[in-house]
Design a protein around this motif. Structure first.
Motif, mmCIF file in Angstrom:
data_model
loop_
_atom_site.group_PDB
_atom_site.id
_atom_site.type_symbol
_atom_site.label_atom_id
_atom_site.label_comp_id
_atom_site.label_asym_id
_atom_site.label_seq_id
_atom_site.Cartn_x
_atom_site.Cartn_y
_atom_site.Cartn_z
ATOM 1 N N ARG A 64 0.826 -1.215 0.000
ATOM 2 C CA ARG A 64 0.000 0.000 0.000
ATOM 3 C C ARG A 64 0.859 1.265 0.000
ATOM 4 N NH1 ARG A 64 -4.612 1.241 4.432
ATOM 5 N NH2 ARG A 64 -5.865 0.111 2.899
ATOM 6 N N HIS A 65 1.847 1.307 0.863
ATOM 7 C CA HIS A 65 2.572 2.555 1.078
ATOM 8 C C HIS A 65 3.860 2.678 0.261
ATOM 9 C CE1 HIS A 65 -0.129 3.731 4.240
ATOM 10 N NE2 HIS A 65 0.145 2.665 4.960
ATOM 11 N N VAL A 66 4.409 1.547 -0.177
ATOM 12 C CA VAL A 66 5.728 1.611 -0.816
ATOM 13 C C VAL A 66 5.703 1.057 -2.237
ATOM 14 C CG1 VAL A 66 8.169 1.042 -0.576
ATOM 15 C CG2 VAL A 66 6.776 1.375 1.468
ATOM 16 N N TRP A 67 5.483 -0.253 -2.376
ATOM 17 C CA TRP A 67 5.561 -0.842 -3.712
ATOM 18 C C TRP A 67 4.502 -0.267 -4.645
ATOM 19 C CZ3 TRP A 67 5.342 -6.091 -0.814
ATOM 20 C CH2 TRP A 67 6.568 -6.320 -0.180
ATOM 21 N N GLY A 68 3.264 -0.285 -4.200
ATOM 22 C CA GLY A 68 2.198 0.255 -5.041
ATOM 23 C C GLY A 68 2.334 1.747 -5.265
ATOM 24 N N ALA A 69 2.670 2.462 -4.192
ATOM 25 C CA ALA A 69 2.783 3.918 -4.287
ATOM 26 C C ALA A 69 3.913 4.339 -5.228
ATOM 27 C CB ALA A 69 3.011 4.509 -2.896
ATOM 28 N N ARG A 70 4.970 3.547 -5.293
ATOM 29 C CA ARG A 70 6.114 3.879 -6.153
ATOM 30 C C ARG A 70 6.045 3.163 -7.501
ATOM 31 N NH1 ARG A 70 11.424 3.971 -2.116
ATOM 32 N NH2 ARG A 70 10.419 5.028 -0.347
ATOM 33 N N ASN A 71 4.993 2.375 -7.677
ATOM 34 C CA ASN A 71 4.810 1.619 -8.920
ATOM 35 C C ASN A 71 5.997 0.691 -9.186
ATOM 36 O OD1 ASN A 71 3.305 0.844 -11.187
ATOM 37 N ND2 ASN A 71 4.312 2.355 -12.505
ATOM 38 N N ILE A 72 6.414 -0.036 -8.150
ATOM 39 C CA ILE A 72 7.496 -1.008 -8.286
ATOM 40 C C ILE A 72 6.996 -2.375 -7.827
ATOM 41 C CG2 ILE A 72 9.337 0.686 -7.987
ATOM 42 C CD1 ILE A 72 9.571 -0.141 -5.080
ATOM 43 N N ASP A 73 7.661 -3.405 -8.289
ATOM 44 C CA ASP A 73 7.289 -4.768 -7.909
ATOM 45 C C ASP A 73 7.889 -5.118 -6.553
ATOM 46 O OD1 ASP A 73 5.929 -5.251 -10.304
ATOM 47 O OD2 ASP A 73 7.786 -5.844 -11.329
ATOM 48 N N PRO A 74 7.233 -5.997 -5.803
ATOM 49 C CA PRO A 74 7.838 -6.499 -4.563
ATOM 50 C C PRO A 74 9.151 -7.213 -4.882
ATOM 51 C CG PRO A 74 5.511 -7.093 -4.690
ATOM 52 C CD PRO A 74 5.892 -6.563 -6.037
ATOM 53 N N PRO A 75 10.052 -7.333 -3.920
ATOM 54 C CA PRO A 75 11.312 -8.058 -4.161
ATOM 55 C C PRO A 75 11.035 -9.457 -4.693
ATOM 56 C CG PRO A 75 11.412 -6.899 -2.074
ATOM 57 C CD PRO A 75 9.998 -6.765 -2.566
ATOM 58 N N PRO A 76 11.711 -9.857 -5.760
ATOM 59 C CA PRO A 76 11.398 -11.145 -6.402
ATOM 60 C C PRO A 76 11.673 -12.360 -5.532
ATOM 61 C CG PRO A 76 13.377 -10.162 -7.358
ATOM 62 C CD PRO A 76 12.764 -9.119 -6.478
ATOM 63 N N THR A 77 12.545 -12.226 -4.533
ATOM 64 C CA THR A 77 12.882 -13.371 -3.682
ATOM 65 C C THR A 77 11.965 -13.496 -2.473
ATOM 66 O OG1 THR A 77 14.475 -12.026 -2.433
ATOM 67 C CG2 THR A 77 15.321 -13.269 -4.335
ATOM 68 N N ARG A 78 11.114 -12.511 -2.244
ATOM 69 C CA ARG A 78 10.372 -12.487 -0.986
ATOM 70 C C ARG A 78 9.444 -13.696 -0.836
ATOM 71 N NH1 ARG A 78 5.563 -10.515 1.412
ATOM 72 N NH2 ARG A 78 5.911 -9.666 3.523
ATOM 73 N N ASP A 79 8.612 -13.967 -1.828
ATOM 74 C CA ASP A 79 7.652 -15.071 -1.713
ATOM 75 C C ASP A 79 8.367 -16.409 -1.542
ATOM 76 O OD1 ASP A 79 5.539 -13.347 -1.894
ATOM 77 O OD2 ASP A 79 5.088 -13.776 -3.995
ATOM 78 N N ALA A 80 9.443 -16.624 -2.304
ATOM 79 C CA ALA A 80 10.176 -17.889 -2.203
ATOM 80 C C ALA A 80 10.803 -18.041 -0.824
ATOM 81 C CB ALA A 80 11.252 -17.955 -3.288
ATOM 82 N N LEU A 81 11.359 -16.953 -0.299
ATOM 83 C CA LEU A 81 11.962 -17.020 1.035
ATOM 84 C C LEU A 81 10.916 -17.279 2.100
ATOM 85 C CD1 LEU A 81 14.378 -16.682 2.951
ATOM 86 C CD2 LEU A 81 13.885 -14.227 3.005
ATOM 87 N N VAL A 82 9.787 -16.587 2.023
ATOM 88 C CA VAL A 82 8.720 -16.799 3.009
ATOM 89 C C VAL A 82 8.248 -18.244 2.978
ATOM 90 C CG1 VAL A 82 6.337 -16.203 3.600
ATOM 91 C CG2 VAL A 82 7.963 -14.381 3.039
ATOM 92 N N ASP A 83 8.048 -18.800 1.801
ATOM 93 C CA ASP A 83 7.633 -20.201 1.692
ATOM 94 C C ASP A 83 8.633 -21.133 2.365
ATOM 95 O OD1 ASP A 83 5.283 -19.610 0.383
ATOM 96 O OD2 ASP A 83 6.094 -19.952 -1.632
ATOM 97 N N GLN A 84 9.908 -20.897 2.113
ATOM 98 C CA GLN A 84 10.953 -21.756 2.710
ATOM 99 C C GLN A 84 10.982 -21.598 4.232
ATOM 100 O OE1 GLN A 84 13.048 -24.054 1.367
ATOM 101 N NE2 GLN A 84 11.915 -23.805 -0.543
#
Length: 235
Positions: free
Chosen positions: A210-230
């Motif tokens: 809401r406040h950072v990725w969307g507001a700056r029109n950037i994608d979330p870090p590409p490794t985040r979902d994979a790291l969270v899953d692990q």
């Protein structure tokens, strides 16, 4: 202008044929960029890896110039990161998060937290707390100290997605389907089971988007979902 300090390298990009622009989080100075002449040489390539700690000397004619770095390796982490996928993903995530901070604005508390994560055992709950701290340092901190509806400071179980304020279990009951769960592990008072970890990362991810990725029109870090899953699978 000149200063000397210790920093964590969080990014390197090519500049010209032989040089690079290095980006570091520097103690007492925040996110700082500088030109490293000859940075693409074999001698410096191993040093200029994100995740390494370095001694920096920055020089420029004027304070608002890019300036140049002289770099000396203090702690090499890159080789160990490449040998452990989770540590590599963690390092990349931390560097991506630190890159969101404004230039030349000290954030020593966040830097110290990042270094603790890089050098210790991977603590999934502490990664979520790092994201919570990042929101706070960026000026979008959540108010998790007391219930927005009743003022109570105990039994806080949810967060309002609109205000970012905590809600107690009693006050949340009629609106649970519209609120975000607030796991106790973010306060360090409960074990980090898989459900609580997913709730923690869903909470921080919601407000980062809401406040950072969307507001700056950037994608979330590409490794985040994979790291969270692990991290969740190994909890």
């Amino acid at each position: 202008m000149e200063w000397t300090g210790e920093g964590l390298l969080i990014g390197v990009r090519r500049h010209g044929e032989t040089s690079v622009i290095a980006e570091a989080m520097v103690v007492g100075r925040g996110r700082w960029l500088g030109l490293v002449r000859g940075g693409r040489s074999r001698k410096l390539t191993a040093t200029l890896q994100p995740g390494n700690s370095v001694q920096l000397v920055w020089r420029a004619r004027l304070e608002d110039h890019l300036g140049a770095f002289a770099v000396e390796l203090l702690q090499a982490r890159a080789s160990a990161l490449f040998a452990d996928r989770n540590r590599l993903y963690l390092s990349q995530l931390l560097c991506d998060h630190l890159h969101l901070l404004p230039e030349r604005d000290p954030h020593d508390r966040l830097l110290a937290h990042a270094l603790r994560l890089l050098d210790g055992e991977i603590d999934a709950a502490d990664v979520a707390r790092f994201e919570l701290m990042l929101l706070d340092e960026l000026g979008f901190g959540l108010d998790l100290t007391h219930c927005a509806a009743t003022g109570r400071t105990s039994n806080l179980t949810h967060v309002s997605p609109k205000s970012g304020r905590a809600v107690s279990q009693e006050a949340a009951e009629p609106y649970k389907d519209k609120l975000l769960p607030l796991p106790e592990l973010l306060f360090g008072t409960a074990p980090a089971d898989d459900e609580a970890l997913r709730q923690a990362f869903a909470l921080t991810g919601f407000f980062l988007d809401r406040h950072v990725w969307g507001a700056r029109n950037i994608d979330p870090p590409p490794t985040r979902d994979a790291l969270v899953d692990q991290l969740v699978q190994s909890a």
